[in-house]
Design a protein around this motif. Structure first.
Motif, PDB file in Angstrom:
ATOM      1  N   LEU A  30       0.823  -1.205   0.000  1.00  0.00           N
ATOM      2  CA  LEU A  30       0.000   0.000   0.000  1.00  0.00           C
ATOM      3  C   LEU A  30       0.857   1.255   0.000  1.00  0.00           C
ATOM      4  O   LEU A  30       2.041   1.230   0.367  1.00  0.00           O
ATOM      5  CB  LEU A  30      -0.939  -0.002   1.204  1.00  0.00           C
ATOM      6  CG  LEU A  30      -0.305  -0.055   2.594  1.00  0.00           C
ATOM      7  CD1 LEU A  30      -0.178   1.350   3.183  1.00  0.00           C
ATOM      8  CD2 LEU A  30      -1.180  -0.902   3.502  1.00  0.00           C
ATOM      9  N   ASP A  31       0.219   2.341  -0.428  1.00  0.00           N
ATOM     10  CA  ASP A  31       0.807   3.670  -0.322  1.00  0.00           C
ATOM     11  C   ASP A  31      -0.039   4.404   0.715  1.00  0.00           C
ATOM     12  O   ASP A  31      -1.218   4.089   0.898  1.00  0.00           O
ATOM     13  CB  ASP A  31       0.748   4.392  -1.674  1.00  0.00           C
ATOM     14  CG  ASP A  31       1.594   3.668  -2.723  1.00  0.00           C
ATOM     15  OD1 ASP A  31       2.495   2.910  -2.333  1.00  0.00           O
ATOM     16  OD2 ASP A  31       1.332   3.860  -3.927  1.00  0.00           O
ATOM     17  N   ILE A  32       0.572   5.367   1.371  1.00  0.00           N
ATOM     18  CA  ILE A  32      -0.161   6.017   2.475  1.00  0.00           C
ATOM     19  C   ILE A  32       0.385   7.424   2.729  1.00  0.00           C
ATOM     20  O   ILE A  32       1.578   7.687   2.535  1.00  0.00           O
ATOM     21  CB  ILE A  32      -0.052   5.124   3.762  1.00  0.00           C
ATOM     22  CG1 ILE A  32      -0.858   5.699   4.921  1.00  0.00           C
ATOM     23  CG2 ILE A  32       1.381   4.890   4.171  1.00  0.00           C
ATOM     24  CD1 ILE A  32      -0.975   4.746   6.129  1.00  0.00           C
ATOM     25  N   SER A  33      -0.514   8.311   3.147  1.00  0.00           N
ATOM     26  CA  SER A  33      -0.120   9.616   3.706  1.00  0.00           C
ATOM     27  C   SER A  33      -0.597   9.584   5.157  1.00  0.00           C
ATOM     28  O   SER A  33      -1.770   9.297   5.404  1.00  0.00           O
ATOM     29  CB  SER A  33      -0.865  10.767   3.035  1.00  0.00           C
ATOM     30  OG  SER A  33      -0.694  10.736   1.661  1.00  0.00           O
ATOM     31  N   LEU A  34       0.296   9.886   6.074  1.00  0.00           N
ATOM     32  CA  LEU A  34      -0.076   9.849   7.495  1.00  0.00           C
ATOM     33  C   LEU A  34       0.330  11.157   8.175  1.00  0.00           C
ATOM     34  O   LEU A  34       1.474  11.600   8.039  1.00  0.00           O
ATOM     35  CB  LEU A  34       0.632   8.662   8.177  1.00  0.00           C
ATOM     36  CG  LEU A  34       0.564   8.602   9.700  1.00  0.00           C
ATOM     37  CD1 LEU A  34      -0.847   8.289  10.198  1.00  0.00           C
ATOM     38  CD2 LEU A  34       1.544   7.545  10.245  1.00  0.00           C
ATOM     39  N   CYS A  35      -0.614  11.745   8.903  1.00  0.00           N
ATOM     40  CA  CYS A  35      -0.317  12.959   9.658  1.00  0.00           C
ATOM     41  C   CYS A  35      -0.564  12.735  11.142  1.00  0.00           C
ATOM     42  O   CYS A  35      -1.549  12.095  11.526  1.00  0.00           O
ATOM     43  CB  CYS A  35      -1.225  14.106   9.204  1.00  0.00           C
ATOM     44  SG  CYS A  35      -0.750  14.782   7.629  1.00  0.00           S
ATOM     45  N   ARG A  36       0.337  13.309  11.924  1.00  0.00           N
ATOM     46  CA  ARG A  36       0.101  13.380  13.374  1.00  0.00           C
ATOM     47  C   ARG A  36      -0.156  14.867  13.686  1.00  0.00           C
ATOM     48  O   ARG A  36       0.639  15.725  13.304  1.00  0.00           O
ATOM     49  CB  ARG A  36       1.339  12.897  14.128  1.00  0.00           C
ATOM     50  CG  ARG A  36       1.208  13.053  15.628  1.00  0.00           C
ATOM     51  CD  ARG A  36       2.542  12.784  16.311  1.00  0.00           C
ATOM     52  NE  ARG A  36       2.395  12.813  17.759  1.00  0.00           N
ATOM     53  CZ  ARG A  36       3.416  12.713  18.605  1.00  0.00           C
ATOM     54  NH1 ARG A  36       4.653  12.574  18.159  1.00  0.00           N
ATOM     55  NH2 ARG A  36       3.212  12.745  19.905  1.00  0.00           N
ATOM     56  N   VAL A  37      -1.260  15.120  14.347  1.00  0.00           N
ATOM     57  CA  VAL A  37      -1.586  16.503  14.701  1.00  0.00           C
ATOM     58  C   VAL A  37      -1.530  16.613  16.222  1.00  0.00           C
ATOM     59  O   VAL A  37      -2.270  15.913  16.929  1.00  0.00           O
ATOM     60  CB  VAL A  37      -2.997  16.893  14.189  1.00  0.00           C
ATOM     61  CG1 VAL A  37      -3.304  18.346  14.545  1.00  0.00           C
ATOM     62  CG2 VAL A  37      -3.101  16.679  12.685  1.00  0.00           C
ATOM     63  N   HIS A  38      -0.619  17.464  16.709  1.00  0.00           N
ATOM     64  CA  HIS A  38      -0.499  17.660  18.164  1.00  0.00           C
ATOM     65  C   HIS A  38      -1.678  18.512  18.614  1.00  0.00           C
ATOM     66  O   HIS A  38      -1.911  19.587  18.075  1.00  0.00           O
ATOM     67  CB  HIS A  38       0.826  18.346  18.500  1.00  0.00           C
ATOM     68  CG  HIS A  38       2.007  17.505  18.148  1.00  0.00           C
ATOM     69  ND1 HIS A  38       2.701  16.753  19.071  1.00  0.00           N
ATOM     70  CD2 HIS A  38       2.607  17.272  16.951  1.00  0.00           C
ATOM     71  CE1 HIS A  38       3.681  16.115  18.461  1.00  0.00           C
ATOM     72  NE2 HIS A  38       3.641  16.408  17.176  1.00  0.00           N
ATOM     73  N   LYS A  39      -2.414  17.978  19.604  1.00  0.00           N
ATOM     74  CA  LYS A  39      -3.648  18.649  20.044  1.00  0.00           C
ATOM     75  C   LYS A  39      -3.374  20.077  20.523  1.00  0.00           C
ATOM     76  O   LYS A  39      -4.097  21.008  20.167  1.00  0.00           O
ATOM     77  CB  LYS A  39      -4.300  17.868  21.184  1.00  0.00           C
ATOM     78  CG  LYS A  39      -4.965  16.584  20.757  1.00  0.00           C
ATOM     79  CD  LYS A  39      -5.568  15.944  22.000  1.00  0.00           C
ATOM     80  CE  LYS A  39      -6.084  14.567  21.760  1.00  0.00           C
ATOM     81  NZ  LYS A  39      -6.484  13.899  22.995  1.00  0.00           N
ATOM     82  N   ASP A  40      -2.327  20.257  21.320  1.00  0.00           N
ATOM     83  CA  ASP A  40      -2.094  21.571  21.926  1.00  0.00           C
ATOM     84  C   ASP A  40      -1.382  22.533  20.986  1.00  0.00           C
ATOM     85  O   ASP A  40      -1.838  23.652  20.774  1.00  0.00           O
ATOM     86  CB  ASP A  40      -1.267  21.418  23.220  1.00  0.00           C
ATOM     87  CG  ASP A  40      -2.032  20.562  24.225  1.00  0.00           C
ATOM     88  OD1 ASP A  40      -3.285  20.553  24.140  1.00  0.00           O
ATOM     89  OD2 ASP A  40      -1.390  19.898  25.055  1.00  0.00           O
ATOM     90  N   THR A  41      -0.293  22.077  20.414  1.00  0.00           N
ATOM     91  CA  THR A  41       0.530  22.987  19.604  1.00  0.00           C
ATOM     92  C   THR A  41       0.030  23.123  18.179  1.00  0.00           C
ATOM     93  O   THR A  41       0.439  24.019  17.462  1.00  0.00           O
ATOM     94  CB  THR A  41       1.977  22.478  19.543  1.00  0.00           C
ATOM     95  OG1 THR A  41       1.937  21.181  18.923  1.00  0.00           O
ATOM     96  CG2 THR A  41       2.595  22.368  20.932  1.00  0.00           C
ATOM     97  N   LYS A  42      -0.837  22.220  17.762  1.00  0.00           N
ATOM     98  CA  LYS A  42      -1.350  22.150  16.385  1.00  0.00           C
ATOM     99  C   LYS A  42      -0.236  21.860  15.377  1.00  0.00           C
ATOM    100  O   LYS A  42      -0.417  22.053  14.176  1.00  0.00           O
ATOM    101  CB  LYS A  42      -2.086  23.439  15.970  1.00  0.00           C
ATOM    102  CG  LYS A  42      -3.217  23.845  16.891  1.00  0.00           C
ATOM    103  CD  LYS A  42      -4.312  22.797  16.897  1.00  0.00           C
ATOM    104  CE  LYS A  42      -5.448  23.178  17.844  1.00  0.00           C
ATOM    105  NZ  LYS A  42      -6.331  22.066  18.153  1.00  0.00           N
TER     106      LYS A  42
END
Lengths: 308, 150
Positions: free
Chosen positions: A179-191
């Motif tokens: 598979l191919d994938i785009s993954l993001c982690r978004v920090h709740k506080d700092t955005k």
């Protein structure tokens, strides 16, 4: 003097000849009638056999269809709900149109400790095989993030790559799917957004800027030793992010039957970025439908947009 | 000159036997025997007569290929066909003849009747040795010869 022709040898011979010919003619007519009856019976048997086969095919088709509909329910059960994703971000949309009832494109979302993780998964192929790989990927992502507590996107993909490769190639047969994938982690506080991709990019739009952030040039489960880079993204004010599978860029259509292309998609999103995500989703859907026109859909379509 | 005459003249076939309904010819060098139907229908006694003569021809010249040219036929007698398949062909198999070529009339209905007749024989005689016999449908004697020589 009259000649009695009635019993002359010539007359007898002619009569015998005619009788023989009549016998042959009668036999021929009987044989033709017999051929006709036999062939009619034969054709009826073929027709009956075809009808039985047709009925079996229809029954099998229905079973397969019902089974796929059930699988669709299972796949939908693991899709993130719009409410869930909307709560995490200012605004968002998920546009998913599978090529078949179920498919290999899947949106992923999970909340873990101080972060949200959101991904667009694009498995090789579509239909049932694609769906099976995407379900495996979904389950492995859960395991890596929630049980192994790996939060760095690059590390998550590196781990996913190793685990999926091992799962697919652990048996006797070597499987080339992945598979191919785009993954993001978004920090709740700092955005703060951290991104990692396996052949799928991330489109980042902020006030006055637009950037297509490239992914690592390796697919998941292609090579067990691949590692995936993490890119940290910081932007002022509102930032919009888009992840998409290759289904829309690869869709043929338009006046010349060409691919829609990544450039056209990026340009479209850039033009409508000021609209709310729901409206953007509607415009993307209408544009793609109009581009495709009478061309068949060749792959699953997935776009995820979110705003922080 | 009809197509059959032209073909057998070109390939130098020699006549072995004929009656009012059919004739059999052979080419010793190519080891090919041919039976041609001369009428639209062959009564059973005449059919058996011709094929028994064909059998003699095959035995005498040790022929390995047999072409049955049915182009003139418009009707066939199913019991004759049963005899042809179940007895005659199997007797020929014992003589070493297993490669048969057939030329049918161009009419689709006739071809379908042949298919129906064959299916019935195969169903009624499952123990027959028909699966040991190679049957190839061709459009002309020349096409059969070309296949044999290829």
């Amino acid at each position: 003097m009259t000649t009695d022709l009635k019993n002359s040898p010539v007359q007898t011979e002619t009569a015998d000849q005619m009788r023989k010919e009549l016998t042959v003619l009668k036999e021929r007519i009987n044989s033709q009638q017999d051929m006709l009856e036999r062939t009619t019976g034969f054709m009826s048997q073929i027709q009956s056999s075809l009808e039985q086969s047709k009925q079996k095919v229809e029954e099998k088709n229905k079973e397969t269809f019902d089974s796929m509909r059930y699988a669709e329910r299972l796949q939908q059960a693991i899709l993130p709900s719009c409410d869930e994703v909307n709560k995490a971000f200012i605004d968002s949309f998920i546009y998913l149109r599978q090529c078949e009832i179920i498919g290999g494109d899947l949106a992923y979302f999970i909340e873990a400790e101080d972060s949200y993780f959101i991904a667009a998964i694009d498995c090789t192929g579509h239909g049932i095989p694609g769906a099976m790989i995407s379900m495996m990927a979904h389950s492995l992502l859960d395991e890596i993030i929630m049980q192994h507590l790996v939060f760095d996107p690059g590390h998550i993909l590196t781990e996913l790559n190793r685990m999926l490769f091992s799962a697919l190639n652990g048996g006797k047969k070597e499987i080339k799917d992945g598979l191919d994938i785009s993954l993001c982690r978004v920090h709740k506080d700092t955005k703060k957004v951290s991104f990692s991709g396996a052949r799928r990019p991330l489109l980042h739009l902020s006030i006055g800027a637009s950037e297509l952030i490239k992914a690592t040039r390796a697919s998941i489960a292609e090579n067990p030793d691949s590692t995936f880079e993490t890119i940290d993204i910081e932007g002022e004010g509102k930032n919009k992010f888009y992840m998409f599978s290759d289904g829309i860029p690869d869709q043929f259509g338009g006046p010349k039957g060409k691919k829609f292309g990544t450039k056209r998609l990026v340009s479209l999103i850039s033009e409508i970025k000021m609209l709310n995500m729901k409206k953007q989703s509607e415009i993307i859907t209408n544009t793609i439908t109009s581009w495709q026109a009478n061309e068949p859909q060749i792959d699953d379509n997935l776009i995820i947009g979110f705003c922080i | 000159m009809n197509k059959f005459k032209e073909e057998i003249t070109n390939t130098k076939f020699t006549e072995f036997y004929s009656n009012n309904f059919g004739r059999c010819v052979y080419n010793k060098t190519l080891r090919i025997g041919v039976c041609e139907s001369l009428d639209q229908y062959i009564p059973v006694d005449q059919f058996m007569d011709i094929f028994l003569q064909c059998g003699e021809m095959i035995k005498n010249y040790d022929l390995k290929y047999f072409i049955f040219d049915k182009r003139a036929l418009r009707a066939f007698h199913q019991p004759s066909m049963e005899w042809y398949y179940i007895e005659w062909k199997q007797d020929m198999l014992k003589l070493g003849l297993k490669d048969h070529f057939k030329i049918l009339p161009n009419e689709d209905w006739f071809k379908k009747c042949v298919e129906a007749g064959r299916a019935e024989i195969a169903r009624d005689y499952p123990e027959s040795l028909l699966d040991q016999i190679n049957v190839t449908y061709v459009n002309s004697i020349q096409e059969a010869i070309d296949q044999i020589q290829s």
